[in-house]
Write an enzyme that holds these catalytic residues in place. Structure first.
Site, mmCIF file in Angstrom:
data_model
loop_
_atom_site.group_PDB
_atom_site.id
_atom_site.type_symbol
_atom_site.label_atom_id
_atom_site.label_comp_id
_atom_site.label_asym_id
_atom_site.label_seq_id
_atom_site.Cartn_x
_atom_site.Cartn_y
_atom_site.Cartn_z
ATOM 1 N N LYS A 226 -11.526 20.271 38.708
ATOM 2 C CA LYS A 226 -11.651 20.093 37.264
ATOM 3 C C LYS A 226 -10.459 20.772 36.602
ATOM 4 O O LYS A 226 -10.610 21.779 35.906
ATOM 5 C CB LYS A 226 -12.989 20.707 36.823
ATOM 6 C CG LYS A 226 -13.618 20.025 35.623
ATOM 7 C CD LYS A 226 -15.033 20.541 35.409
ATOM 8 C CE LYS A 226 -15.471 20.499 33.986
ATOM 9 N NZ LYS A 226 -15.276 19.270 33.246
HETATM 10 N N1 PMP Z 1 -16.749 13.471 34.790
HETATM 11 C C1 PMP Z 1 -15.867 14.167 34.045
HETATM 12 C C2 PMP Z 1 -14.458 13.714 33.983
HETATM 13 C C3 PMP Z 1 -16.298 15.308 33.353
HETATM 14 O O1 PMP Z 1 -15.436 16.015 32.613
HETATM 15 C C4 PMP Z 1 -17.654 15.694 33.426
HETATM 16 C C5 PMP Z 1 -18.129 16.891 32.651
HETATM 17 N N2 PMP Z 1 -17.976 18.079 33.356
HETATM 18 C C6 PMP Z 1 -18.536 14.933 34.213
HETATM 19 C C7 PMP Z 1 -18.042 13.826 34.874
HETATM 20 C C8 PMP Z 1 -19.970 15.321 34.359
HETATM 21 O O2 PMP Z 1 -20.096 16.468 35.170
HETATM 22 P P1 PMP Z 1 -21.265 17.519 34.919
HETATM 23 O O3 PMP Z 1 -22.537 16.757 34.954
HETATM 24 O O4 PMP Z 1 -21.154 18.476 36.051
HETATM 25 O O5 PMP Z 1 -21.017 18.144 33.594
#
Ligand code: PMP
Length: 315
Positions: free
Chosen positions: A156
């Site tokens: 991320k």
């Molecule tokens: N994809 C992206 C690109 C994101 O930024 C997020 C948010 N974190 C998600 C998917 C969803 O992930 P999560 O459920 O862990 O927040």
């Protein structure tokens, strides 16, 4: 309004004092990685429930490994620090916790090695991101999801969010709520900050890891809730763009977006154009779980204020 604080350079300080220099490597080159953790306010219990905080720190540790960022804290230390910052702010509303590990050297030169790293946390009030009740209207983006051969989406990194920002702005300036981004192969990957699910004949389908998704924590919760509470299986497989148009239901999941139904894609109504019944059920289950109301899933939620009192950092 509650005061804001941050954990910055190894201390908890007022947010206004948490400032980085203009030459900071991460600011110039996007060499940071982060998490977004929801703190969900439960007014009856007067408590903020941090959602799956340990899972977020495990993902952060994996991102740091990919980006060669030192994160010299144990998981327990990261959770304790998060609780301390949240407790210091004393918000009585939904919040978003942002831990960020980054290359902190104030130095020019594009690379990952031979640079200092640092870690910070800040907290912000954070209400709904998309309209979970009415549902969202989406378009397929003209941008493609960054591939694992470019920037690994399973980490991320701050820098990868330029890809998301291009897609989100294109969607919003064209009058849509959110973008659906395809992979380089043309398969459905994800939203700008959400994973995506399609429901067809009572079965959930969601893109697999190799379609360049961030492996979402909300995604995993929904797969589990669907299986255990509704007896619905989720298949992880590549999804074509046109499958979206003929789906019975589509929804997105994410820490910010929660479970958001998608009612229209590329100007085609999804199903009958209303929020579908399975999406509705999953939303209800998910919202109960994140406010600490489902005993079976109580291990997903950490009561920040009660824990802080136990630590002696909140009265
Ligand atoms: N994809 C992206 C690109 C994101 O930024 C997020 C948010 N974190 C998600 C998917 C969803 O992930 P999560 O459920 O862990 O927040």
């Amino acid at each position: 309004m509650a005061e804001r604080y941050a954990y910055f350079q190894k201390q908890i300080v007022p947010l206004a004092e948490a400032k980085i220099g203009v030459m900071t490597h991460a600011f110039n080159y996007g060499t940071g990685c982060f998490e977004g953790i929801r703190g969900n306010w439960n007014p009856d219990k007067r408590e903020i429930f941090l959602f799956r905080v340990r899972d977020h720190y495990r993902r952060l540790a994996r991102s740091c490994k990919i980006l060669m960022i030192d994160l010299p804290y144990t998981e327990d230390e990261l959770v304790d620090l998060t609780i301390k910052v949240v407790a210091k702010c004393e918000f009585e509303e939904d919040i978003y916790v942002r831990p960020l590990a980054y290359k902190s050297s104030e130095m020019l030169g594009v690379r990952l090695h031979n640079l200092e790293s640092d870690f910070l946390i800040f907290v912000s009030p954070f209400g709904p991101y998309l309209d979970v009740d009415a549902g969202a209207r989406c378009c397929t983006s003209s941008w493609r999801r960054v591939s694992d051969m470019g920037i690994p989406a399973r980490s991320k990194p701050t820098g990868i969010y330029l890809n998301s920002a291009l897609a989100k702005t294109e969607a919003q300036l064209n009058g849509f709520d959110e973008a659906i981004v395809l992979s380089h192969e043309g398969h459905v990957s994800e939203g700008s900050g959400e994973n995506i699910f399609v429901i067809q004949n009572g079965r959930l389908i969601t893109p697999p890891q190799h379609d360049d998704i961030l492996v979402g924590i909300t995604r995993e919760c929904v797969i589990r809730l669907a299986q255990e509470e509704l007896g619905l299986e989720t298949v992880e497989r590549s999804i074509d763009r046109s499958e979206l148009y003929i789906a019975d239901e589509v929804f997105m999941t994410g820490t910010a977006a929660h479970v958001t139904p998608i009612i229209e894609i590329d100007r085609r109504s999804i199903g009958d154009g209303n929020v579908g019944s399975i999406s509705q059920k999953l939303m209800r289950l998910y919202f109960a779980a994140i406010r600490g109301e489902l005993e079976k899933y109580s291990h997903w939620s950490t009561p920040a204020y009660a824990t802080a009192r136990g630590m002696g950092v909140l009265r």
